[in-house]
Every structure is written in C-alpha cells, then in structure tokens.
Design a protein around this motif. Structure first.
Motif, PDB file in Angstrom:
ATOM      1  N   ILE C 142      -5.240  15.960  -9.011  1.00  0.00           N
ATOM      2  CA  ILE C 142      -4.843  15.052  -7.924  1.00  0.00           C
ATOM      3  C   ILE C 142      -3.382  14.642  -8.031  1.00  0.00           C
ATOM      4  O   ILE C 142      -2.858  13.982  -7.145  1.00  0.00           O
ATOM      5  CB  ILE C 142      -5.705  13.771  -7.856  1.00  0.00           C
ATOM      6  CG1 ILE C 142      -5.479  12.862  -9.063  1.00  0.00           C
ATOM      7  CG2 ILE C 142      -7.166  14.096  -7.693  1.00  0.00           C
ATOM      8  CD1 ILE C 142      -5.991  11.454  -8.798  1.00  0.00           C
ATOM      9  N   PHE C 143      -2.704  15.003  -9.131  1.00  0.00           N
ATOM     10  CA  PHE C 143      -1.275  14.721  -9.221  1.00  0.00           C
ATOM     11  C   PHE C 143      -0.459  15.867  -8.616  1.00  0.00           C
ATOM     12  O   PHE C 143       0.749  15.757  -8.476  1.00  0.00           O
ATOM     13  CB  PHE C 143      -0.821  14.553 -10.675  1.00  0.00           C
ATOM     14  CG  PHE C 143      -1.395  13.351 -11.359  1.00  0.00           C
ATOM     15  CD1 PHE C 143      -2.102  12.399 -10.658  1.00  0.00           C
ATOM     16  CD2 PHE C 143      -1.211  13.166 -12.723  1.00  0.00           C
ATOM     17  CE1 PHE C 143      -2.627  11.278 -11.293  1.00  0.00           C
ATOM     18  CE2 PHE C 143      -1.719  12.056 -13.361  1.00  0.00           C
ATOM     19  CZ  PHE C 143      -2.429  11.112 -12.646  1.00  0.00           C
ATOM     20  N   ARG C 144      -1.134  16.969  -8.308  1.00  0.00           N
ATOM     21  CA  ARG C 144      -0.372  18.147  -7.920  1.00  0.00           C
ATOM     22  C   ARG C 144      -0.582  18.604  -6.493  1.00  0.00           C
ATOM     23  O   ARG C 144       0.339  19.014  -5.808  1.00  0.00           O
ATOM     24  CB  ARG C 144      -0.698  19.292  -8.873  1.00  0.00           C
ATOM     25  CG  ARG C 144      -0.002  19.135 -10.218  1.00  0.00           C
ATOM     26  CD  ARG C 144      -0.381  20.261 -11.122  1.00  0.00           C
ATOM     27  NE  ARG C 144      -1.808  20.211 -11.391  1.00  0.00           N
ATOM     28  CZ  ARG C 144      -2.609  21.257 -11.471  1.00  0.00           C
ATOM     29  NH1 ARG C 144      -2.126  22.457 -11.272  1.00  0.00           N
ATOM     30  NH2 ARG C 144      -3.897  21.127 -11.731  1.00  0.00           N
ATOM     31  N   LYS C 145      -1.845  18.574  -6.036  1.00  0.00           N
ATOM     32  CA  LYS C 145      -2.051  19.068  -4.685  1.00  0.00           C
ATOM     33  C   LYS C 145      -3.219  18.353  -4.016  1.00  0.00           C
ATOM     34  O   LYS C 145      -3.948  17.633  -4.657  1.00  0.00           O
ATOM     35  CB  LYS C 145      -2.291  20.581  -4.707  1.00  0.00           C
ATOM     36  CG  LYS C 145      -3.369  21.012  -5.671  1.00  0.00           C
ATOM     37  CD  LYS C 145      -3.442  22.512  -5.765  1.00  0.00           C
ATOM     38  CE  LYS C 145      -4.609  22.909  -6.675  1.00  0.00           C
ATOM     39  NZ  LYS C 145      -4.603  24.311  -7.031  1.00  0.00           N
ATOM     40  N   GLU C 146      -3.383  18.570  -2.766  1.00  0.00           N
ATOM     41  CA  GLU C 146      -4.442  17.966  -1.985  1.00  0.00           C
ATOM     42  C   GLU C 146      -4.187  16.481  -1.830  1.00  0.00           C
ATOM     43  O   GLU C 146      -3.836  15.797  -2.781  1.00  0.00           O
ATOM     44  CB  GLU C 146      -5.807  18.124  -2.698  1.00  0.00           C
ATOM     45  CG  GLU C 146      -6.638  19.235  -2.123  1.00  0.00           C
ATOM     46  CD  GLU C 146      -8.069  19.147  -2.614  1.00  0.00           C
ATOM     47  OE1 GLU C 146      -8.658  18.062  -2.506  1.00  0.00           O
ATOM     48  OE2 GLU C 146      -8.586  20.163  -3.071  1.00  0.00           O
ATOM     49  N   LEU C 194       0.469  16.346   0.186  1.00  0.00           N
ATOM     50  CA  LEU C 194       1.685  15.562   0.009  1.00  0.00           C
ATOM     51  C   LEU C 194       2.789  16.506  -0.425  1.00  0.00           C
ATOM     52  O   LEU C 194       2.540  17.488  -1.105  1.00  0.00           O
ATOM     53  CB  LEU C 194       1.496  14.507  -1.081  1.00  0.00           C
ATOM     54  CG  LEU C 194       0.625  13.299  -0.760  1.00  0.00           C
ATOM     55  CD1 LEU C 194       0.702  12.316  -1.925  1.00  0.00           C
ATOM     56  CD2 LEU C 194       1.086  12.602   0.511  1.00  0.00           C
TER      57      LEU C 194
END
Lengths: 200, 200, 200
Positions: C142-146, C194
């Motif tokens: 969740i720190f990288r994508k979506e 994001l």
C-alpha cells in the motif's frame, strides 16, 4: 531453580542474537540491539499486548545486565563458539522451555483463556527471534522451517491438560519444560519439519 | 526555546523520511507514512513501552501537523534539497539532541533507573529511523555504520553525571544537547564509526 | 448486520494473508501467523496505541476462531481460489469498509480529534497488510501502488462531514462503508493510482 534457568535462557538468547548480527556485519551497537531484541523482544511484545507497562526490563535491571553479559561473552568467545555449538544449542532450547512457561504464567495471572495463554507463551519464547529476523531483513526462520513454535504450542496444551489433575506447581513446570526441551532435541536430531503448503 | 527546537526536530526528521521514501519510488501515501514514522516512530515506541497511552501524537495535533508540513516541504523542495544538504543535516542533528533529551525526561518523570532513561532517550531519537528502514525493507542504517545511537548514549550518560552537580535544568539541557550535536558533527566530519565485529 | 459483516471481514483478511504466505513457501505455522496478523494486526496496533489492553483478540476468542477458520478454508480451497478471485476480492473490500468504521468508532469513543480518528480507522483497515508485508520481507504494497489507504481516509472524512447532519447512526455507517467499497471497486476497475513522487 526456575530463576537460574531463566538467567540461562536470557543469556543464551542474547548470545544467539549477537552471533546472528555479527554474521550480518553489523557494528557493535547493531549487535547489542539484536542481542537485546532476541532475548527480550518476545517478552516485551507480550507485556505491551497485555498492558503490563512499563515493560518488565524497564523495571528490573537484571534483564539488561544479562543481555550486556551475553553480548560481551559472544564477542569474546566468537572464535570458539563453533566448538561450543552443542552446549549453545542446549541453552537455547532450555530458554525455549522456560520462556514458554513464563508467558503461560503471565497469561493465567491476568485471567485470560487457556488458548490465549498458550499464544502468549509461544510469543514470549519465539517472537524475539521473529523481531531479530525482521531487523536483519530476513523472512523469520520459524515461519519457514524447523518445528519450533509448534513445540511451544504443544507444551502449552500439555500444561493445561496436566493442570486439571491438580499437580504440584513445581512438578507441573518441570514436566512441561522437560517436554518442550526433549521434543525440541528430538526434532532437531531427526529433522522434523512442518510441511510447507504451496499455493500452486 | 526548547519547544521551538522540538518543532525543528520533527520537521527535519519528517523531511528526511520523505526523501528516503521518494528514493524508494513510493506513492504519496507511502511517502507520508514514512515521514510520519521517521519523525514520530521513536516517541511512539517509547510511549507504548512505558505505558503512556493514547500515545502523544493522538492527544496533541501539533505533531501530525508538523509531519504534514514536513511532507509538503520535502515534495515542493525535492529538487533543491541537494543544495540544502548541509542545513538539512544540521536540522537532523539538532533533532537528535532534542529527542534524546525529551526521552530522558520522560523516563525520569516516571521514576525509571538512569540506565533505562538513557535507553529511552536513545530510542526516542533513533528508532524512528529504524522503523523507517524496516518499512523500506533495509537493514537499519544505524546498526551498520556511523556513530549515531552511540552519541545519544554518551549524551545520556553525560546528562546523569552533570545532574549530580545540581546544575540549573536549562543549563543541563543546553550542555547535553550541545554535546550530542557537536560530537555528531565531528563524527561525520572525521568519519568516525564503530567497529564491525565479524564472526569469522 | 454490522456484526456479520465484521465476521466476513476477518475471514476474508485471514484467507488473503494465508494465500500470501503460501506463495512465500512458508510452513503451516508461518501461514497461520501471517493469516493472523493480516486479519488482526491493524486492530492490535490500534489497541496498543490507544491503550486498550489486553488487546481485543485476547478477550474475545471469536477473533482467533475466525482466523483459524480462514486459515483452514484457504488451505482446503487453495487450488480453487483462482476461480473465486472475484468473490474473494469482494470480501476483502467489504473488510476494508467495515474495519475503517470500527476504527473510527473506537477513536470517537475515547474522545480523540476527528483527524486522529480517521488515522485510527485507516490503521485498523490497512496496517494488518503492512505487518504482513514486513513479515514477508517486502516493501508494503500500500506504500507503492493502488489507492487503498487513501480510500479509507476519504471515507473517514465523509463520515465526519455527514455526522454534522445528525443522521441516524446506522445510515451513517451504511453510507460510509458503501462509499469506501464502491470507490475501491471503481479504483481497481479503472486502475487508479496515486502518483509516485521521485526525488530526482
């Protein structure tokens, strides 16, 4: 006697942590911290989750002193620890049995369900190693091979079964820790392992 | 003045966290979380271990606001931060000194032993960076190189030695933090490092 | 109804954790622990940070039983879970909505500021996955994508806006969770993400 065995447990765990850190080429501070979390991380996590704060090592300096001792022992004898592998492994195994009992007892003292007490005992014995592996950037070894945590769980279950027979507490402790220690020795001797379950 | 320096410390730590996260190609949410744990992770761990809950940043929004500010500053000035490297490093170093003192004080306030207070001070100053490195999937940098935590420990020891002389508290704080900051600057200048101790 | 949805949430999260662990070739114990932390890690972190100890799963065995159930379901149906991908994803998304609400409510109950309540809700929903990724030695997804955590934050903000209108509590919950679930479905459908912000 319980008290002395506990000392052996903390010493053994901190030495085992220090050795792991040296193999990762950490500096002296890193080695100390890894020794610390290996020995006291499981108990600290337990204290935080059950709400026993300040955590134990903050209120009794004995724990920190033992880690410091283990740290220096590991550094001084690092060349010779290969020869001491067997006695070292024995200490670690004794620590496993003792820490499980300490955790079980703490859970019982605050009136938690036996299932949760077994979980707390296992956490006390095994999660210092989990935190050590995370800090060393590895998948925790107890998630991958060797029966280790499983033996603590079995020991905890045995403890609650025997407890129904109103045994003397000392005998109860002795049987449970002997059980954990023996099974661990057998497991390593005969290379028992839990099956890995693959997705595909 | 202590209060303003604390603000500089949180800001500097959150900017330093945000920059690390950008280098890991994280998205905006990841960058924010890394900024947050770098700035407030050490203090949060301290609060949890001593039982000060809800943890500090939940009860005073100033902390969160400062992290948000640091996050945006880091994003806006990310191209220019190379030029600001020196002032940035100074902020981080000031943060180190101030956070150590805050931790020391909290430990003293709940009556813990000086050795534990030094540990708490070091944890407050250094463990945000440890959590940052774990979340970024790296072996924590302070376990491998640079004297960083060691300086906080030395500063903490100095604090307790000076405290015996009944100095005015402000002066005590000033000397300790100046000591930590100066030694850190010297350590980086002259590339001081703890020895790595290898197993074989 | 809220209670039943919560059950679906814990089940779905523990199955998703178990599947991740199987892909990492963990043994049965490792798979169970990963299932456990994915389902209950976010709530446990929340309880520790707000000082609600012993943490929830220690006082209500339902949680542990659900994780055990999810663990066995994932092992038994592991070959077929590919076909169940869609329903599985739905459960996970429902869990996301429900867990956010549970966290929001706990924060409100102890009188914390709305900003902190939103943080607690997001933590409850998302940080089990963060702990899972750390234990699996990966940078948290969740720190990288979506967009994932971002949707929880938006849901939390919507909750506090609607709350000003004195809506019935059930309706407030229904709207917020529907919002989170719908946006998540849309986000995955249209691959919203994001932006990653790079340093150089």
């Amino acid at each position: 006697m319980f008290y002395w065995i506990q000392i052996v447990g903390v010493l053994a765990f901190s030495m085992s942590g220090a050795l792991t850190a040296m193999n990762k080429r950490m500096d002296a501070f890193g080695i100390f911290i890894i020794a610390f979390v290996t020995a006291l991380g499981g108990g600290t996590l337990r204290d935080v989750l059950i709400g026993k704060t300040p955590v134990s090592w903050m209120e009794d300096l004995t724990y920190v002193n033992l880690v410091v001792a283990g740290f220096f022992l590991a550094i001084i004898f690092r060349k010779k620890l290969e020869y001491l592998r067997v006695s070292f492994f024995l200490f670690d195994t004794i620590g496993l049995g003792v820490f499980t009992l300490i955790g079980l007892e703490k859970g019982i003292n605050i009136g938690l369900h036996p299932v949760i007490c077994v979980a707390i005992g296992t956490m006390t014995a095994c999660f210092g190693g989990v935190i050590r592996d995370i800090l060393c950037n590895e998948i925790p070894v107890i998630f991958r091979k060797e029966v280790y945590a499983t033996i603590c769980i079995m020991g905890g279950i045995l403890f609650f079964i025997l407890r129904k027979f109103n045994l003397n507490e000392d005998i109860l402790y002795l049987i449970t820790s002997s059980f954990i220690i023996s099974i661990r020795l057998l497991a390593v001797q005969f290379k028992w392992a839990l099956p890995a379950i693959q997705h595909k």
